[in-house]
Design a protein around this motif. Structure first.
Motif, PDB file in Angstrom:
ATOM      1  N   UNK A 182       0.847  -1.171  -0.042  1.00  0.00           N
ATOM      2  CA  UNK A 182       0.075  -0.097   0.096  1.00  0.00           C
ATOM      3  C   UNK A 182       0.887   1.170   0.076  1.00  0.00           C
ATOM      4  N   UNK A 183       1.850   1.282   0.678  1.00  0.00           N
ATOM      5  CA  UNK A 183       2.992   2.420   0.715  1.00  0.00           C
ATOM      6  C   UNK A 183       3.338   2.493  -0.515  1.00  0.00           C
ATOM      7  N   UNK A 184       4.068   1.560  -1.248  1.00  0.00           N
ATOM      8  CA  UNK A 184       4.438   1.531  -2.741  1.00  0.00           C
ATOM      9  C   UNK A 184       3.359   2.123  -3.601  1.00  0.00           C
ATOM     10  N   UNK A 185       2.073   1.496  -3.567  1.00  0.00           N
ATOM     11  CA  UNK A 185       1.228   2.139  -4.517  1.00  0.00           C
ATOM     12  C   UNK A 185       0.854   3.681  -4.412  1.00  0.00           C
ATOM     13  N   UNK A 186       1.275   4.104  -2.831  1.00  0.00           N
ATOM     14  CA  UNK A 186       0.856   5.414  -2.654  1.00  0.00           C
ATOM     15  C   UNK A 186       2.095   6.625  -2.900  1.00  0.00           C
ATOM     16  N   UNK A 187       3.268   5.856  -3.196  1.00  0.00           N
ATOM     17  CA  UNK A 187       4.401   6.599  -3.880  1.00  0.00           C
ATOM     18  C   UNK A 187       5.150   7.039  -2.621  1.00  0.00           C
ATOM     19  N   UNK A 188       5.335   6.046  -1.421  1.00  0.00           N
ATOM     20  CA  UNK A 188       6.198   6.109  -0.313  1.00  0.00           C
ATOM     21  C   UNK A 188       7.372   5.833  -0.760  1.00  0.00           C
ATOM     22  N   UNK A 232      11.198   4.266  -0.032  1.00  0.00           N
ATOM     23  CA  UNK A 232      12.005   3.121   0.697  1.00  0.00           C
ATOM     24  C   UNK A 232      13.518   3.345   0.541  1.00  0.00           C
ATOM     25  N   UNK A 233      13.832   4.069   1.550  1.00  0.00           N
ATOM     26  CA  UNK A 233      15.011   4.733   1.403  1.00  0.00           C
ATOM     27  C   UNK A 233      16.217   3.544   1.755  1.00  0.00           C
ATOM     28  N   UNK A 234      17.321   3.582   0.663  1.00  0.00           N
ATOM     29  CA  UNK A 234      18.046   2.671   0.659  1.00  0.00           C
ATOM     30  C   UNK A 234      17.715   1.340  -0.366  1.00  0.00           C
ATOM     31  N   UNK A 235      16.760   1.534  -0.819  1.00  0.00           N
ATOM     32  CA  UNK A 235      16.015   0.572  -1.673  1.00  0.00           C
ATOM     33  C   UNK A 235      15.466   1.073  -2.966  1.00  0.00           C
ATOM     34  N   UNK A 236      15.440   0.209  -4.044  1.00  0.00           N
ATOM     35  CA  UNK A 236      14.687   0.663  -5.152  1.00  0.00           C
ATOM     36  C   UNK A 236      13.750  -0.029  -5.629  1.00  0.00           C
ATOM     37  N   UNK A 237      12.349   0.308  -5.114  1.00  0.00           N
ATOM     38  CA  UNK A 237      11.367  -0.598  -5.684  1.00  0.00           C
ATOM     39  C   UNK A 237      10.917  -0.329  -7.113  1.00  0.00           C
ATOM     40  N   UNK A 238      10.186  -1.113  -7.694  1.00  0.00           N
ATOM     41  CA  UNK A 238       9.815  -0.748  -9.040  1.00  0.00           C
ATOM     42  C   UNK A 238       8.917   0.618  -9.011  1.00  0.00           C
ATOM     43  N   UNK A 239       8.757   1.270  -9.954  1.00  0.00           N
ATOM     44  CA  UNK A 239       7.992   2.343 -10.184  1.00  0.00           C
ATOM     45  C   UNK A 239       6.448   2.026 -10.156  1.00  0.00           C
ATOM     46  N   UNK A 240       5.607   2.625  -9.306  1.00  0.00           N
ATOM     47  CA  UNK A 240       4.341   2.052  -9.198  1.00  0.00           C
ATOM     48  C   UNK A 240       3.736   2.768 -10.275  1.00  0.00           C
ATOM     49  N   UNK A 241       4.088   3.651 -10.997  1.00  0.00           N
ATOM     50  CA  UNK A 241       3.258   4.487 -12.162  1.00  0.00           C
ATOM     51  C   UNK A 241       3.405   3.456 -13.264  1.00  0.00           C
ATOM     52  N   UNK A 242       4.422   2.477 -13.522  1.00  0.00           N
ATOM     53  CA  UNK A 242       4.624   1.800 -14.676  1.00  0.00           C
ATOM     54  C   UNK A 242       4.628   0.257 -14.519  1.00  0.00           C
ATOM     55  N   UNK A 243       4.605  -0.084 -13.306  1.00  0.00           N
ATOM     56  CA  UNK A 243       4.735  -1.385 -12.868  1.00  0.00           C
ATOM     57  C   UNK A 243       3.575  -2.135 -12.277  1.00  0.00           C
ATOM     58  N   UNK A 300       1.567  -5.297  -9.711  1.00  0.00           N
ATOM     59  CA  UNK A 300       1.823  -5.789  -8.437  1.00  0.00           C
ATOM     60  C   UNK A 300       2.822  -7.003  -8.288  1.00  0.00           C
ATOM     61  N   UNK A 301       2.812  -7.791  -9.813  1.00  0.00           N
ATOM     62  CA  UNK A 301       3.845  -8.971  -9.814  1.00  0.00           C
ATOM     63  C   UNK A 301       5.283  -8.400  -9.717  1.00  0.00           C
ATOM     64  N   UNK A 302       5.444  -7.209 -10.193  1.00  0.00           N
ATOM     65  CA  UNK A 302       6.864  -6.567 -10.316  1.00  0.00           C
ATOM     66  C   UNK A 302       7.225  -6.393  -8.586  1.00  0.00           C
ATOM     67  N   UNK A 303       6.351  -5.824  -7.971  1.00  0.00           N
ATOM     68  CA  UNK A 303       6.439  -5.422  -6.656  1.00  0.00           C
ATOM     69  C   UNK A 303       6.588  -6.811  -5.835  1.00  0.00           C
ATOM     70  N   UNK A 304       5.835  -7.643  -5.993  1.00  0.00           N
ATOM     71  CA  UNK A 304       6.214  -8.658  -5.004  1.00  0.00           C
ATOM     72  C   UNK A 304       7.339  -9.244  -5.296  1.00  0.00           C
ATOM     73  N   UNK A 305       7.808  -9.615  -6.626  1.00  0.00           N
ATOM     74  CA  UNK A 305       9.260  -9.973  -6.989  1.00  0.00           C
ATOM     75  C   UNK A 305      10.358  -9.144  -6.290  1.00  0.00           C
ATOM     76  N   UNK A 306      10.218  -7.893  -6.134  1.00  0.00           N
ATOM     77  CA  UNK A 306      11.067  -6.893  -5.402  1.00  0.00           C
ATOM     78  C   UNK A 306      10.959  -7.131  -3.891  1.00  0.00           C
ATOM     79  N   UNK A 307       9.944  -7.195  -3.450  1.00  0.00           N
ATOM     80  CA  UNK A 307       9.615  -7.348  -1.992  1.00  0.00           C
ATOM     81  C   UNK A 307      10.177  -8.730  -1.578  1.00  0.00           C
TER      82      UNK A 307
END
Length: 111
Positions: free
Chosen positions: A69-75, A77-88, A90-97
């Protein structure tokens, strides 16, 4: 339960830490930050409290669900590089997580 965000500024308005607080009112959320030692009673201008309805009733959600939810809202993650929520998706996020957090969790268990 109602969700509030406590935003504590560190040295400037551009450097801050956000906390999700579940409380019945903004006053109670503020008291939680005081009691946790996150903000002091002297520094009333170094923080703000605001409602965040997107987190309402999520106090029992898993770490994955909250961070998603934080990722979807654009929070950030300092020191981490999650996929861009605008162009990714949920499957991309889950793999990153799984790569970021499950690796951290397994290192912690070894200690």
């Amino acid at each position: 339960m109602k969700a509030y965000i406590g935003k504590a500024y560190i040295e400037s308005e551009h450097n801050f830490q956000r906390y999700i607080i579940y409380a019945g009112s903004a006053y109670i959320a503020k008291m939680v930050l005081f009691q946790a030692g996150i903000i002091s009673t002297n520094s009333s201008e170094n923080f703000e409290i605001y409602r965040e309805r997107n987190f309402d009733d999520s106090e029992n959600a898993s770490h994955y669900e909250i961070t998603k939810l934080q990722w979807k809202l654009g929070w950030k993650f300092y020191g981490m590089n999650p996929p861009d929520p605008e162009t990714s998706i949920e499957k991309d996020y889950k793999r990153w997580y799984q790569t970021e957090y499950l690796t951290i969790k397994s290192v912690d268990k070894k200690r």
